[in-house]
Write an enzyme that holds these catalytic residues in place. Sequence first.
Site, mmCIF file in Angstrom:
data_model
loop_
_atom_site.group_PDB
_atom_site.id
_atom_site.type_symbol
_atom_site.label_atom_id
_atom_site.label_comp_id
_atom_site.label_asym_id
_atom_site.label_seq_id
_atom_site.Cartn_x
_atom_site.Cartn_y
_atom_site.Cartn_z
ATOM 1 N N ASP A 137 0.851 -1.196 0.000
ATOM 2 C CA ASP A 137 0.000 0.000 0.000
ATOM 3 C C ASP A 137 0.891 1.251 0.000
ATOM 4 O O ASP A 137 1.833 1.347 0.798
ATOM 5 C CB ASP A 137 -0.886 -0.014 1.256
ATOM 6 N N ASN A 144 -2.160 13.042 -3.973
ATOM 7 C CA ASN A 144 -3.256 13.561 -4.811
ATOM 8 C C ASN A 144 -3.567 15.006 -4.447
ATOM 9 O O ASN A 144 -3.722 15.859 -5.327
ATOM 10 C CB ASN A 144 -4.526 12.718 -4.590
ATOM 11 N N HIS A 149 -4.642 14.877 -9.102
ATOM 12 C CA HIS A 149 -5.024 13.501 -9.383
ATOM 13 C C HIS A 149 -4.210 12.888 -10.522
ATOM 14 O O HIS A 149 -3.857 11.698 -10.491
ATOM 15 C CB HIS A 149 -6.524 13.473 -9.709
ATOM 16 N N ASP A 206 -2.096 9.554 -10.543
ATOM 17 C CA ASP A 206 -2.213 8.452 -11.522
ATOM 18 C C ASP A 206 -0.841 8.024 -12.027
ATOM 19 O O ASP A 206 -0.537 6.826 -12.126
ATOM 20 C CB ASP A 206 -3.064 8.890 -12.720
ATOM 21 N N GLU A 245 -4.788 2.528 -4.139
ATOM 22 C CA GLU A 245 -3.318 2.559 -4.159
ATOM 23 C C GLU A 245 -2.747 1.277 -3.556
ATOM 24 O O GLU A 245 -1.650 1.275 -3.010
ATOM 25 C CB GLU A 245 -2.824 3.814 -3.424
#
Length: 443
Positions: A319, A327, A332, A336, A362
């Site tokens: 994780d 973010n 965002h 990505d 994530e």
Amino acid sequence: MGTSETDDPGKQTAVRQVMARGWVRCTPETPLSTVAAAMEERGAEVAVVAEAAGETGADPGPAGMGFVSTETILGMVAAGRGAGDPEVGTVATRPLPCVAADDTVEHARHRLEALGAARLGVTGRDGSLVGLVDRRSLERAAAALPPPPAVTLPEGELATLYTMAPLAILLTRFEDGCILEANPATRALLGYGPEEVTGLGLADLTPAEAQAEEALQHRRLRTHGRCGPYELELLRANGEQVPVLVNGVRVEASDGEPRAWYLLQDIAERKALERELAHRATHDPLTGAFNRIPFEERIDAEMERVARYATALGFLVIDIDHFKAINDTHGHDVGDRVLVEVARRLRDIIRGSDLLARWGGEEFVVLLPETDLFGALELGERLREAIADRSFEEAGTITVSIGVAQAVPGESVRRLFSRADAALYRAKAEGRNRVLPADLVAP
Ligand SMILES: Nc1nc2c(ncn2[C@@H]2O[C@H](COP(=O)(O)OP(=O)(O)OP(=O)(O)O)[C@@H](O)[C@H]2O)c(=O)[nH]1
């Protein structure tokens, strides 16, 4: 369109392949009885009569030669003309007509017909006599060759369909699949013009790995009169492979010979689409890692192996730390791109036999067949370093936390997951950017 003529392979067979090499040479003065005895001894049907041939040992050229055959001798004996044992020169017939050893059987047959002769001498490149060929052996050779196909192709409106069809349409010899005719669409599909593809067999167009399928379908056609639809990869003229859908059907041609029509449909686009759909169904579109579907299938199978054979199976839950903050700080899109880069770095390190999947958000999971807890911890550490030790272009330093578990024989997938998850949460709680092993007892 009407009747098409494909070359008779007989035209390509050389006279040297069918000629007889047994004959007797003699001078014109040799007594007929001596010649007859020599012919009988050699099993020869012909004696070639030439001046001084025996003295030089050289082959007599065809010019000026006469010859005498067993039929001549028998005919003379029957007519009482053999009495007194005449010299062979007095009974030899006109010079032996010849063809070249490299001439075709077809040419020799025509020459024989034109001369009304029973046999021909065969000369080599230097003009010397190298053999004899008679009517029977020429006819036998011609008969052994496949008959010239008298194929009636579609006429009228059907001819338009044949010419315009987007399908490649092949007419083949039934026995061996040798292509006799091909319509214009064949060029688009295979890269061969209709003239270039004739004479090849379907097997010649089939790559080695598809030969077994092609042979099976050919047997099916022979047994049932039709085959297909079946998919086959065919070789184009440039060596590329093209997937086609094949239908074959046996027909009786106008000359009574069985033949087969094959319809070949180009399915390259459909296959590419199928591959694309299969990829989409099994992969995460953002990172290109596997999605849950193949992961769940694979983990079920691997857990089965653990239960049955007590093999080692490592499992990681990874994780990204503080991903929300990435973010929030960079946007965002940057988030990505971080996900894409993290997946790439993870994928670069794991083995081909391991399986990396994006579990959601994530979070990634990794399945490590044949890997025990220690091996999995070691790999987890390398993965953690691969993320933390090199900064990300737009987002700077990023870390991951990893929970590691080894599957216990007989435990459920759910239990394995919750043990690894618990280890991950401990890693987060203990400050993140770390790799922790799971307890054997599920929370
Ligand atoms: N850019 C981007 N963000 C995603 C995607 N999927 C999930 N997220 C975000 O990932 C963040 C996950 O945040 P949290 O679950 O709070 O976890 P975290 O911020 O990583 O904190 P810790 O895991 O506790 O270290 C959320 O803000 C989600 O919106 C995605 O595909 N792209």
